[in-house]
Design a protein around this motif. Structure first.
Motif, PDB file in Angstrom:
ATOM      1  N   GLY A  53       0.821  -1.197   0.000  1.00  0.00           N
ATOM      2  CA  GLY A  53       0.000   0.000   0.000  1.00  0.00           C
ATOM      3  C   GLY A  53       0.861   1.254   0.000  1.00  0.00           C
ATOM      4  N   HIS A  54       0.223   2.403   0.058  1.00  0.00           N
ATOM      5  CA  HIS A  54       0.954   3.667   0.014  1.00  0.00           C
ATOM      6  C   HIS A  54       1.495   4.035   1.397  1.00  0.00           C
ATOM      7  N   PRO A  55       2.668   4.681   1.425  1.00  0.00           N
ATOM      8  CA  PRO A  55       3.289   5.021   2.713  1.00  0.00           C
ATOM      9  C   PRO A  55       2.518   6.102   3.450  1.00  0.00           C
ATOM     10  N   GLN A  56       2.668   6.088   4.776  1.00  0.00           N
ATOM     11  CA  GLN A  56       2.087   7.116   5.642  1.00  0.00           C
ATOM     12  C   GLN A  56       3.094   7.449   6.734  1.00  0.00           C
ATOM     13  N   VAL A  57       3.050   8.678   7.241  1.00  0.00           N
ATOM     14  CA  VAL A  57       3.943   9.103   8.313  1.00  0.00           C
ATOM     15  C   VAL A  57       3.110   9.544   9.509  1.00  0.00           C
ATOM     16  N   ALA A  58       3.445   9.015  10.685  1.00  0.00           N
ATOM     17  CA  ALA A  58       2.740   9.357  11.924  1.00  0.00           C
ATOM     18  C   ALA A  58       3.237  10.705  12.454  1.00  0.00           C
ATOM     19  N   PRO A 113      -3.312  -2.663   0.602  1.00  0.00           N
ATOM     20  CA  PRO A 113      -3.878  -2.373   1.917  1.00  0.00           C
ATOM     21  C   PRO A 113      -3.614  -0.911   2.235  1.00  0.00           C
ATOM     22  N   SER A 114      -4.335  -0.364   3.196  1.00  0.00           N
ATOM     23  CA  SER A 114      -4.223   1.060   3.483  1.00  0.00           C
ATOM     24  C   SER A 114      -4.056   1.300   4.972  1.00  0.00           C
ATOM     25  N   ILE A 115      -3.240   2.308   5.310  1.00  0.00           N
ATOM     26  CA  ILE A 115      -3.043   2.712   6.700  1.00  0.00           C
ATOM     27  C   ILE A 115      -3.490   4.154   6.861  1.00  0.00           C
ATOM     28  N   GLY A 116      -4.216   4.417   7.935  1.00  0.00           N
ATOM     29  CA  GLY A 116      -4.578   5.773   8.316  1.00  0.00           C
ATOM     30  C   GLY A 116      -4.093   6.014   9.733  1.00  0.00           C
ATOM     31  N   ILE A 117      -3.604   7.218  10.012  1.00  0.00           N
ATOM     32  CA  ILE A 117      -3.007   7.516  11.312  1.00  0.00           C
ATOM     33  C   ILE A 117      -3.699   8.734  11.923  1.00  0.00           C
ATOM     34  N   ALA A 118      -4.218   8.563  13.129  1.00  0.00           N
ATOM     35  CA  ALA A 118      -4.897   9.651  13.822  1.00  0.00           C
ATOM     36  C   ALA A 118      -3.871  10.613  14.429  1.00  0.00           C
ATOM     37  N   PHE A 149      -4.654   2.749  12.008  1.00  0.00           N
ATOM     38  CA  PHE A 149      -5.728   1.905  11.492  1.00  0.00           C
ATOM     39  C   PHE A 149      -5.245   1.300  10.171  1.00  0.00           C
ATOM     40  N   MET A 150      -5.321  -0.027  10.074  1.00  0.00           N
ATOM     41  CA  MET A 150      -4.899  -0.697   8.846  1.00  0.00           C
ATOM     42  C   MET A 150      -6.063  -1.486   8.272  1.00  0.00           C
ATOM     43  N   CYS A 151      -6.429  -1.166   7.029  1.00  0.00           N
ATOM     44  CA  CYS A 151      -7.532  -1.839   6.349  1.00  0.00           C
ATOM     45  C   CYS A 151      -6.946  -2.710   5.243  1.00  0.00           C
ATOM     46  N   TYR A 152      -7.416  -3.943   5.135  1.00  0.00           N
ATOM     47  CA  TYR A 152      -6.870  -4.875   4.155  1.00  0.00           C
ATOM     48  C   TYR A 152      -7.916  -5.915   3.787  1.00  0.00           C
ATOM     49  N   GLU A 153      -7.709  -6.571   2.646  1.00  0.00           N
ATOM     50  CA  GLU A 153      -8.547  -7.709   2.275  1.00  0.00           C
ATOM     51  C   GLU A 153      -7.897  -8.968   2.807  1.00  0.00           C
ATOM     52  N   ASN A 154      -8.609  -9.680   3.662  1.00  0.00           N
ATOM     53  CA  ASN A 154      -8.102 -10.929   4.205  1.00  0.00           C
ATOM     54  C   ASN A 154      -8.316 -12.058   3.191  1.00  0.00           C
ATOM     55  N   ALA A 155      -7.679 -13.195   3.430  1.00  0.00           N
ATOM     56  CA  ALA A 155      -7.796 -14.316   2.502  1.00  0.00           C
ATOM     57  C   ALA A 155      -9.217 -14.866   2.412  1.00  0.00           C
ATOM     58  N   ASP A 156     -10.081 -14.514   3.376  1.00  0.00           N
ATOM     59  CA  ASP A 156     -11.480 -14.940   3.285  1.00  0.00           C
ATOM     60  C   ASP A 156     -12.289 -14.049   2.352  1.00  0.00           C
ATOM     61  N   GLY A 157     -11.639 -13.064   1.700  1.00  0.00           N
ATOM     62  CA  GLY A 157     -12.314 -12.197   0.742  1.00  0.00           C
ATOM     63  C   GLY A 157     -13.031 -11.026   1.384  1.00  0.00           C
ATOM     64  N   ARG A 158     -12.937 -10.874   2.703  1.00  0.00           N
ATOM     65  CA  ARG A 158     -13.630  -9.799   3.388  1.00  0.00           C
ATOM     66  C   ARG A 158     -12.655  -8.692   3.784  1.00  0.00           C
ATOM     67  N   ALA A 159     -13.170  -7.483   3.887  1.00  0.00           N
ATOM     68  CA  ALA A 159     -12.353  -6.362   4.339  1.00  0.00           C
ATOM     69  C   ALA A 159     -12.222  -6.419   5.849  1.00  0.00           C
ATOM     70  N   HIS A 160     -11.020  -6.230   6.353  1.00  0.00           N
ATOM     71  CA  HIS A 160     -10.742  -6.226   7.783  1.00  0.00           C
ATOM     72  C   HIS A 160     -10.048  -4.916   8.156  1.00  0.00           C
ATOM     73  N   VAL A 161     -10.215  -4.508   9.396  1.00  0.00           N
ATOM     74  CA  VAL A 161      -9.499  -3.346   9.925  1.00  0.00           C
ATOM     75  C   VAL A 161      -8.830  -3.737  11.233  1.00  0.00           C
ATOM     76  N   ALA A 162      -7.538  -3.475  11.327  1.00  0.00           N
ATOM     77  CA  ALA A 162      -6.800  -3.707  12.566  1.00  0.00           C
ATOM     78  C   ALA A 162      -6.395  -2.363  13.149  1.00  0.00           C
ATOM     79  N   VAL A 163      -6.342  -2.282  14.479  1.00  0.00           N
ATOM     80  CA  VAL A 163      -6.037  -1.030  15.165  1.00  0.00           C
ATOM     81  C   VAL A 163      -4.808  -1.221  16.056  1.00  0.00           C
TER      82      VAL A 163
END
Length: 197
Positions: free
Chosen positions: A112-117, A171-176, A182-196
């Protein structure tokens, strides 16, 4: 690909060109453009990403009179390998591409694209299964984030628990503002997931 720094208003533009990329930036909302250095000679030929952000706390680079108060990062990919280069003069020139993705996968998904905190930590999300279990304990086949705390000189990998990589790209990362990631990605089950984090 375009990116605008929110503090200075400088807009960066990059277009792939063969095994590298053309690059320019504008300080007047696109009325005029200044050519910059093309992507680093040891960079990748695909899927470039650009981002600006503060230098890590305590970095002597933060007081460099040539930079406008931030680091500029250009990341790109070449089949399995991927690299990030840093500019300390607002994008005019770039240092060498520093590898962040292991060479042990033959054809991993696009990072995914880079992000800086706010604290200067650089993140690059990755959904591929390129990290071998011998490299990071328990990470084989997982979704990961490549993380640098020294302004892109070295990278470590942070594993998303209970994830299965390789299903999708970008996959994408967003930083508060408080540093929550927050990291959003497509898991191998085909669903979108978000990890914090």
């Amino acid at each position: 690909l375009m990116y605008t720094d929110k503090t200075t208003g400088r807009t960066f533009n990059s277009q792939l060109s063969g095994a590298n990329s053309l690059f320019e930036y504008s300080d007047d909302d696109g009325e005029s453009w200044t050519p910059g250095q093309i992507g680093p000679a040891n960079g990748g030929a695909d899927h470039q990403g650009m981002v600006t952000g503060p230098y890590p706390a305590g970095s002597p680079l933060a007081s460099n009179p040539l930079n406008p108060g931030y680091a500029f990062y250009y990341c790109s990919q070449s089949i399995a390998a991927a690299f990030c280069a840093r500019s300390d003069d607002g994008g005019q020139t770039q240092g060498p591409g520093m590898p962040f993705k292991n060479l042990d996968c033959a054809a991993g998904g696009l990072h995914g694209h880079p992000q800086v905190a706010p604290d200067g930590t650089l993140y690059v999300p990755d959904s591929s299964q390129c990290i071998a279990s011998t490299t990071i304990d328990g990470s084989s086949g997982k979704v990961i984030a490549h993380v640098s705390t020294d302004a892109g000189l070295t990278f470590s990998q942070r594993v998303v628990p209970a994830s299965t990589g390789g299903a999708g790209s970008d996959p994408s990362i967003g930083i508060a503002t408080d540093g929550t990631v927050f990291m959003c990605y497509e898991n191998a089950d085909g669903r979108a997931h978000v990890a914090v984090s």
